[in-house]
Enzyme design. Structure first.
Site, PDB file in Angstrom:
ATOM      1  N   CYS A   1    -102.620  18.229   4.880  1.00  0.00           N
ATOM      2  CA  CYS A   1    -101.585  19.087   5.478  1.00  0.00           C
ATOM      3  C   CYS A   1    -101.713  20.541   5.032  1.00  0.00           C
ATOM      4  O   CYS A   1    -101.507  21.467   5.820  1.00  0.00           O
ATOM      5  CB  CYS A   1    -100.195  18.570   5.138  1.00  0.00           C
ATOM      6  SG  CYS A   1     -99.938  18.251   3.376  1.00  0.00           S
TER       7      CYS A   1
ATOM      8  N   GLU B   1     -92.576  13.692  -3.615  1.00  0.00           N
ATOM      9  CA  GLU B   1     -92.886  15.114  -3.343  1.00  0.00           C
ATOM     10  C   GLU B   1     -91.584  15.893  -3.184  1.00  0.00           C
ATOM     11  O   GLU B   1     -91.398  16.649  -2.228  1.00  0.00           O
ATOM     12  CB  GLU B   1     -93.736  15.248  -2.075  1.00  0.00           C
ATOM     13  CG  GLU B   1     -95.004  14.401  -2.092  1.00  0.00           C
ATOM     14  CD  GLU B   1     -95.907  14.618  -0.895  1.00  0.00           C
ATOM     15  OE1 GLU B   1     -97.094  14.913  -1.118  1.00  0.00           O
ATOM     16  OE2 GLU B   1     -95.432  14.515   0.253  1.00  0.00           O
TER      17      GLU B   1
HETATM   18 ZN   LIG Z   1     -99.235  20.119   2.282  1.00  0.00          ZN
END
Ligand SMILES: [Zn+2]
Length: 617
Positions: free
Chosen positions: A402, A308
């Site tokens: 998230c 990421e």
């Molecule tokens: Zn996130």
């Protein structure tokens, strides 16, 4: 606890202290209200759809049960990732800001019930992290286990609850957690940093709320201790964990994008509260390096699915863009702190770009479906190879959830991003129909803003109340708005237009930002989109989505002529009312006209081929 004696000026999205070294100050939380227009619609959806739905999702996904299990109120197994508690805290923060925006007693009761659960799960020494408590391996691997990360989100939620609802129950929990961290970590104690920054921002906010300087000291320790490889003993990847280079020595951003921007935002908080000008300068250079070479045209951050992560400079593939919604949010938080520290308009430009084009694409127009990853290109025939793939469409929630509550808390507190103040003026940073009040040295200045932004660039600012004597009204002129005027006089783009006079109630200042569609060329080093152009109008980046094109057009085959005029039209019936752009193109040998919509609005009519970058003929 009694915070009355130490309470700091309440504000959102950050607090401040009288001692902080800031060029601009945030407004009090109840001083900026969005009263209509596009952002008001988004806030309504967050309030009516996203927050109630998020509460249900936290129940269904097990996050709340984890607290019940840790508190001894329920038997069962842990569910969710190691950082599952943080989703609850982000939801609590969103609910608090939302209550502050628009009090609702049911929503408050929900917050207080969840707060009670958090308190019930907290151990006698202040520690609370339900997954780790149930597992029974406290601080076994700080690089991996997100214990301080969860604490950081708890602190942010607690401060929001205290500022926005007046309730200190979560703040009491947070103070006990922070005291536990102060006893546990730091020089001569456990020398560790968490694998995922955010505790730095949380501790500084808790310091601002309570006046406890040991929280600021610990935040500074966590910032300064990074980059010395403390995570190596846990076999952590130092680049991924933002632990390879000391913050003060870093010249760019690297590694996991959300970690990197959260750390930078926390470092900026520490810097302004400790008058660390050198650190602000370093962070400014890092921000510039990021925007120069590691940011998508949409503002999106993180080019690599693997880790990421930020890629190398100019590694910005459109079709494999990661551009996590949370990275856009974290960068907006960083930009906000840099704006306050420096007063540079470019950071407010960034907030505008990020919120409209990197964050809001992450939530459906209805407010109950999300993208975690924000691709800039979906090909014909694309297969979803991952829960996060755009090809699979938007999702109601994620195993790693998230992003959804992160969007909620950001939109709920958006009023706080609208403006800043100094002793003798207000700076309008973001444009929406709104009322804004700031306490200046000589009294209160209140203005009312009328605009159809982001659909046109006329912004009418009416003075409602003004102190005696000269004050300044500063209006941000975005860097894209060449040719802007204030009251008919030309003003410079990329800076503030400053109107200084003794204002009377009823005085009007009129800003005109030219809304002409334009093409954006990529940096020549970005091989992945070389020879393509993107379209923008005002603050919005556009996308061409299959749903709007003539039958038979294959988006993978289109070519546009960037020299031709781009049409623009407001379509009130489309996607809640948007401006569309039209551009002539060839597709499969045919002449066609492509219709582009704001990128944030894509994938709201099912998911199909889409592209932001259009190959030029
Ligand atoms: Zn996130």
């Amino acid at each position: 606890m009694d915070t009355a004696s130490s309470v700091r000026p309440i504000s959102s999205p950050t607090g401040t202290t009288p001692e902080a070294k800031l060029a601009l100050r945030p407004l009090c939380i109840d001083s900026a209200h969005i009263t209509g227009g596009w952002w008001a619609d988004r806030q309504r959806q967050i309030s009516e759809v996203s927050i109630p739905d998020g509460r249900r999702q936290l129940d269904e996904a097990g996050n709340l049960d984890n607290f019940r299990i840790a508190a001894g109120e329920l038997d069962g197994e842990i569910r969710g990732p190691v950082f599952a508690d943080s989703d609850v805290y982000k939801w609590l923060e969103a609910a608090a800001w939302e209550y502050g925006r628009q009090p609702d007693e049911d929503l408050l009761a929900d917050q207080l019930e969840i707060t009670r659960l958090v308190a019930a799960a907290q151990e006698d020494d202040g520690y609370v992290n339900t997954v780790i408590q149930i597992r029974g391996d406290r601080y076994r691997n700080p690089a991996r286990d997100h214990e301080m990360y969860c604490a950081g989100h708890l602190f942010q939620a607690a401060v929001a609850q205290s500022r926005a609802t007046g309730h200190d129950e979560l703040l009491d929990v947070a103070v006990r957690v922070a005291d536990h961290l102060v006893r546990t970590f730091g020089p001569g104690k456990r020398e560790d940093v968490d694998g995922h920054p955010v505790v730095e921002m949380g501790l500084v906010e808790l310091y601002r709320q309570t006046g406890r300087t040991d929280y600021l000291d610990l935040a500074r320790y966590f910032v300064e201790a990074r980059g010395h490889g403390l995570s190596a003993k846990y076999d952590g990847n130092l680049t991924y964990l933002s632990d390879r280079v000391p913050v003060r020595e870093a010249t760019t951003v690297e590694g996991h994008a959300v970690r990197a921007v959260y750390l930078a935002a926390g470092a900026a908080d520490v810097a302004v509260e400790t008058h660390d000008d050198e650190l602000i300068e370093v962070l400014g250079r890092q921000y510039t390096a990021m925007t120069d070479a590691k940011q998508y045209v949409t503002g999106g951050l993180g080019a690599r699915w693997e880790g990421e992560a930020f890629g190398d400079p100019y590694e910005l593939p459109a079709d494999r863009a990661y551009a996590e919604t949370c990275a856009g949010i974290g960068a907006a938080q960083w930009a906000w702190r840099m704006l306050l520290a420096t007063g540079e308009a470019r950071y407010a430009d960034q907030i505008e770009l990020l919120l409209l084009n990197a964050v809001m694409p992450g939530i459906s127009l209805h407010g109950d479906e999300y993208f975690y990853v924000n691709t800039l290109h979906l090909r014909d025939g694309a297969e979803a190879d991952n829960e996060r793939s755009a090809a699979g469409g938007r999702h109601r929630w994620f195993d790693c959830a998230c992003c959804p509550p992160n969007v909620m808390r950001t939109v709920a507190q958006l009023g706080g991003y609208l403006a800043t103040s100094t002793d003798d003026g207000i700076q309008l940073q973001q444009y929406a129909p709104s009322t804004i009040t700031a306490a200046l040295g000589g009294g209160e200045l209140t203005v009312k803003v009328d605009t159809d932004y982001p659909w046109n660039g006329s912004v009418r600012v009416t003075v409602v109340a003004a102190p005696g004597g000269e004050v300044e009204l500063a209006l941000r002129v975005p860097a894209w708005a060449e040719g802007a005027t204030v009251d008919g006089a030309a003003v410079r783009a990329g800076d503030y237009a400053r109107v200084r006079r003794e204002f009377q109630p009823g005085d009007v200042v009129q800003l005109e930002l030219p809304f002409a569609a334009s093409v954006v060329h990529p940096h020549p080093r970005v091989d992945a989109v070389r020879g393509s152009v993107a379209l923008r109008l005002g603050p919005l980046v556009y996308a061409v989505e299959q749903a709007d094109q003539p039958a038979g057009v294959v988006l993978d085959d289109v070519r546009v002529d960037p020299a031709v005029a781009i049409g623009s039209e407001h379509r009130p019936e489309l996607l809640g009312g948007v401006n569309v752009l039209t551009i002539p193109a060839t597709a499969g040998g045919e002449q066609v006209t492509l219709t582009a919509i704001p990128y944030f609005a894509w994938a709201n009519r099912g998911v199909g081929p889409m592209r932001v970058w259009l190959p030029a003929a």
